[in-house]
Design a protein around this motif. Sequence first.
Motif, PDB file in Angstrom:
ATOM      1  N   ASP B  19      27.856 -26.120  38.900  1.00  0.00           N
ATOM      2  CA  ASP B  19      26.950 -25.374  39.852  1.00  0.00           C
ATOM      3  C   ASP B  19      26.427 -24.059  39.255  1.00  0.00           C
ATOM      4  N   LYS B  22      23.608 -24.959  36.900  1.00  0.00           N
ATOM      5  CA  LYS B  22      22.837 -25.440  37.527  1.00  0.00           C
ATOM      6  C   LYS B  22      21.628 -24.395  38.141  1.00  0.00           C
ATOM      7  N   ARG B  23      22.446 -23.345  38.489  1.00  0.00           N
ATOM      8  CA  ARG B  23      21.570 -22.225  39.442  1.00  0.00           C
ATOM      9  C   ARG B  23      21.070 -21.780  37.884  1.00  0.00           C
ATOM     10  N   VAL B  26      17.688 -23.641  37.339  1.00  0.00           N
ATOM     11  CA  VAL B  26      16.893 -23.511  38.299  1.00  0.00           C
ATOM     12  C   VAL B  26      16.070 -22.510  38.525  1.00  0.00           C
ATOM     13  N   GLN B  27      16.827 -21.423  38.238  1.00  0.00           N
ATOM     14  CA  GLN B  27      16.206 -19.915  38.529  1.00  0.00           C
ATOM     15  C   GLN B  27      15.488 -19.594  37.373  1.00  0.00           C
ATOM     16  N   ASP B  63      23.388 -35.330  36.982  1.00  0.00           N
ATOM     17  CA  ASP B  63      22.502 -34.669  38.060  1.00  0.00           C
ATOM     18  C   ASP B  63      21.076 -34.491  37.637  1.00  0.00           C
ATOM     19  N   GLY B  64      20.705 -34.711  36.351  1.00  0.00           N
ATOM     20  CA  GLY B  64      19.353 -34.540  35.742  1.00  0.00           C
ATOM     21  C   GLY B  64      18.843 -33.436  35.503  1.00  0.00           C
ATOM     22  N   PHE B  65      20.069 -32.359  35.253  1.00  0.00           N
ATOM     23  CA  PHE B  65      19.782 -31.056  34.936  1.00  0.00           C
ATOM     24  C   PHE B  65      19.831 -30.706  33.295  1.00  0.00           C
ATOM     25  N   THR B  77      17.157 -29.404  31.355  1.00  0.00           N
ATOM     26  CA  THR B  77      15.807 -30.211  31.605  1.00  0.00           C
ATOM     27  C   THR B  77      14.741 -29.205  32.352  1.00  0.00           C
ATOM     28  N   VAL B  79      12.879 -28.524  34.692  1.00  0.00           N
ATOM     29  CA  VAL B  79      13.128 -29.014  36.313  1.00  0.00           C
ATOM     30  C   VAL B  79      11.769 -28.287  37.126  1.00  0.00           C
ATOM     31  N   LYS B  80      11.058 -27.704  36.535  1.00  0.00           N
ATOM     32  CA  LYS B  80       9.744 -27.191  37.285  1.00  0.00           C
ATOM     33  C   LYS B  80       8.850 -28.164  36.809  1.00  0.00           C
TER      34      LYS B  80
END
Lengths: 490, 490
Positions: B19, B22-23, B26-27, B63-65, B77, B79-80
């Motif tokens: 988690d 991942k954050r 993503v950020q 999860d694809g990250f 990955t 992700v954007k």
Amino acid sequence: MFNDFKLAEGRPVYLQIKDYMKRLIVQGAIQADRRLPATRELAALLGVGRGTIIAAYAELEADGFAYTVQGKGSFATSVKPQSGSGGEEPEDAGRIGWEDRISDYALMAEELDLMKRGIRASKGTISFTSIAPDEKLFDLDSVKRAFLDRMSMEGHVLLNYGYAKGYKPLIDYLLDYMARKGVDTRNQDMLITSGFTEGFDLVLSTVKKVSGRVLCENPTHNTAIKNLKLHGFQIRGVPMEADGLNLEELKEALDEGDYDLVYLVPSYHNPTGTVMSLRKRLELMELMNRRGIPVIEDGFNEELRYSGSHVAPLAALGSAEGGVVYIGSFSKVLFPGLRVGWVLGDRRLIGVLESVKRARSIHTSTLDQSLLYQYLHNGNLEKYLRRARAEYKRKYELTLACCREKVPFSSLSGDGGLHLFMTFEPGLNTRDLLAACQQRGVIFTPGDSFFTDGGGQNTLRLGFSRVSDENIRRGVSIIGEEAKRLLKNR
Amino acid sequence: MFNDFKLAEGRPVYLQIKDYMKRLIVQGAIQADRRLPATRELAALLGVGRGTIIAAYAELEADGFAYTVQGKGSFATSVKPQSGSGGEEPEDAGRIGWEDRISDYALMAEELDLMKRGIRASKGTISFTSIAPDEKLFDLDSVKRAFLDRMSMEGHVLLNYGYAKGYKPLIDYLLDYMARKGVDTRNQDMLITSGFTEGFDLVLSTVKKVSGRVLCENPTHNTAIKNLKLHGFQIRGVPMEADGLNLEELKEALDEGDYDLVYLVPSYHNPTGTVMSLRKRLELMELMNRRGIPVIEDGFNEELRYSGSHVAPLAALGSAEGGVVYIGSFSKVLFPGLRVGWVLGDRRLIGVLESVKRARSIHTSTLDQSLLYQYLHNGNLEKYLRRARAEYKRKYELTLACCREKVPFSSLSGDGGLHLFMTFEPGLNTRDLLAACQQRGVIFTPGDSFFTDGGGQNTLRLGFSRVSDENIRRGVSIIGEEAKRLLKNR
């Protein structure tokens, strides 16, 4: 009269007599200005003390249903307003007909109400129509524990008014939960709703209609189709493939004109059961961002991963800030009887949604919200999901195997979740198949109601979550036999 | 990076690390296609075993990250989604602005949202703004008992999907409850809603707009005014007198044109607190029946009789079948945190309302409904009402006495319930009075928001249900002092 009077426990006798007399007066059994039975007489008749009858009459009078004439006793009030001044009234003057007072919106809601025209399962029927969770999995003790924990902590607060936005501890929990799914929640906010459907309805009321057009998968969630139609949107469906919607068709649709929004069910899509691939999710988001079209993501069943990877939600992949409105719910995963969902999106949007929610229903049940929060907080979700996934996976594999063995479908989809979707040769109408199966005690959902373009007559959805292993075997066999018979008879 | 990682209890460590990573991805803290820290390195940094990191990376990949490059390690990955094809994009290409995508309806809901622009009570403020029940009266043990009783009987059923119409045992109880109030329910039906407000909103969506005009009391319940406006109705208010609305004015209003419906709060009217007399109720119903105008009766606070007689509801007095739609709720009497209300009316109307309810929110929380049912079934209502009435009566009398002694009002109304209503000389603006009182730590609700015609600047509503005796004395004194000061300074 008076011989159907029965005493119930708990309510004082004189009040029960008052209620009884009131009903006689209101229903016209005792007419206006007729004398009520003398107190002594009625007391004897009902086998109670005279004082009780006197008290009952006094209450009746206080409520306006009787009046006293000195020395003559009690009389029934005229509780029916005069309905005019003579015999000139038309016969139905005393009737307000609703048929021609119903709005077009409401009539449409009734017409599109599948539950009202759905197939009723008589007792003993094997029903594959439901995609609700199997209640045998519910861990009632954890639910009771969560309720008692929370009530002990702040019962007085929970039972009084809460906030339109939602119960703060639940919002915080769910924001963190969404962050763990990979969503950047920093410029986002959340509204708690009474389930997915209310969230979707609120969002559709809040989005301005410019083109009045909406893009979605075809087929898609039939309740969503209903609500889009009720809100007056024109629907453009994009065909599905095994890994999500067909992007070439999507591009074509985008070239046809503008859209106010896109509605998508990327995980365990209803009804096809497919999961959109990460590649498609990224490409899709790029297309939407470039054109500035907001995406409503239906988080349906995202939690029910029991095979393959857990692809990130679109809300985690949108580079355009505010571009994805995520609507989540645990109704298919935990307890649908608790009506709790959430909308995660742009702060400005959530701010307005809060006002719309307040205008519509003040706030979502604090009891439901706090119970759910405490249940999650107590760490029950992971434990429950482990059990639920194992059980659904088993049923999924059993149903899949039975279908492959027995049913002459031309294609079948469903990567997990609580249902499978089958397509037959174009000539086989699944409503005919349903009629044949129903004769033999088996029902399912014909697929046509999920289609945006009138198609899907040769498709069906098979929900297996609440069907026993034995009935899965029997039911699928019968569907297979009837399908073969129909195919042969063509 | 990595120094803000904190382990929480309950969730497996490798998932927490997943988690967290991942954050970061993503950020944008770890950029696309950058290598993730080597597993050995990160294990040492976070003080966990290397196997844990390997498991976390595997999950991240599923999860694809992240993705693995053989022999080189794990990479983030992208992700954007690409937001276009170069530098030609406008600066805010990555932002979907909601400001100009909000519907007029939603903007109006926000504008009329008094809670959003209401006076916030800072800590220690004496607030007379609430007319919610006093939570100190709540009998939590009976509530817990009711929950556990019902859960033990049919917990599995309660937690799964219920019916749009409502929970059957509750409907049966409430039909009987309404019959005891004198209503002839034989040709009627009932829909359970999430409180009064949802019921009202559903009814307004379902009634066809012909004249588009609605009659109501002036002043009246401000949430009702908001909802009537949101539904596009034109409002004609009829002035109030001490025993209900002025019938001469009502007749004048009726002569002005047609109306689609009348909305009335006959008992402990909000905000004036008056109870409409039986004579007026009968005459009113006669007028409405003769013209064929349906009446929406707001059952607000009907249960809170603690002085005078309990006049029969309009629904018990309507000779025209289907002429009265009664909307009830226990929110002001029992527990507002449970969102439960009911609509009692013509069968045809309720049938359509059921479909509208289903389209909007599937059904009302079964947990709330079944808990309320069991609480009522266990005989708690009468007991609770006895206590609540005694307590509110005491507070009512205290507030009344304080107002009479301290406040220079020109008239005061309120026959019971949870609030009083005061009118001052025309020159005194209660918003100025509020500003002055707020300086001294006292707030109330200025009356203007209850008026349909922009009037009421010299009125206020005083809710006393949740204010302590001492604060009632202090607060009313301060209001009196400030009112006198304002009147003198004019």
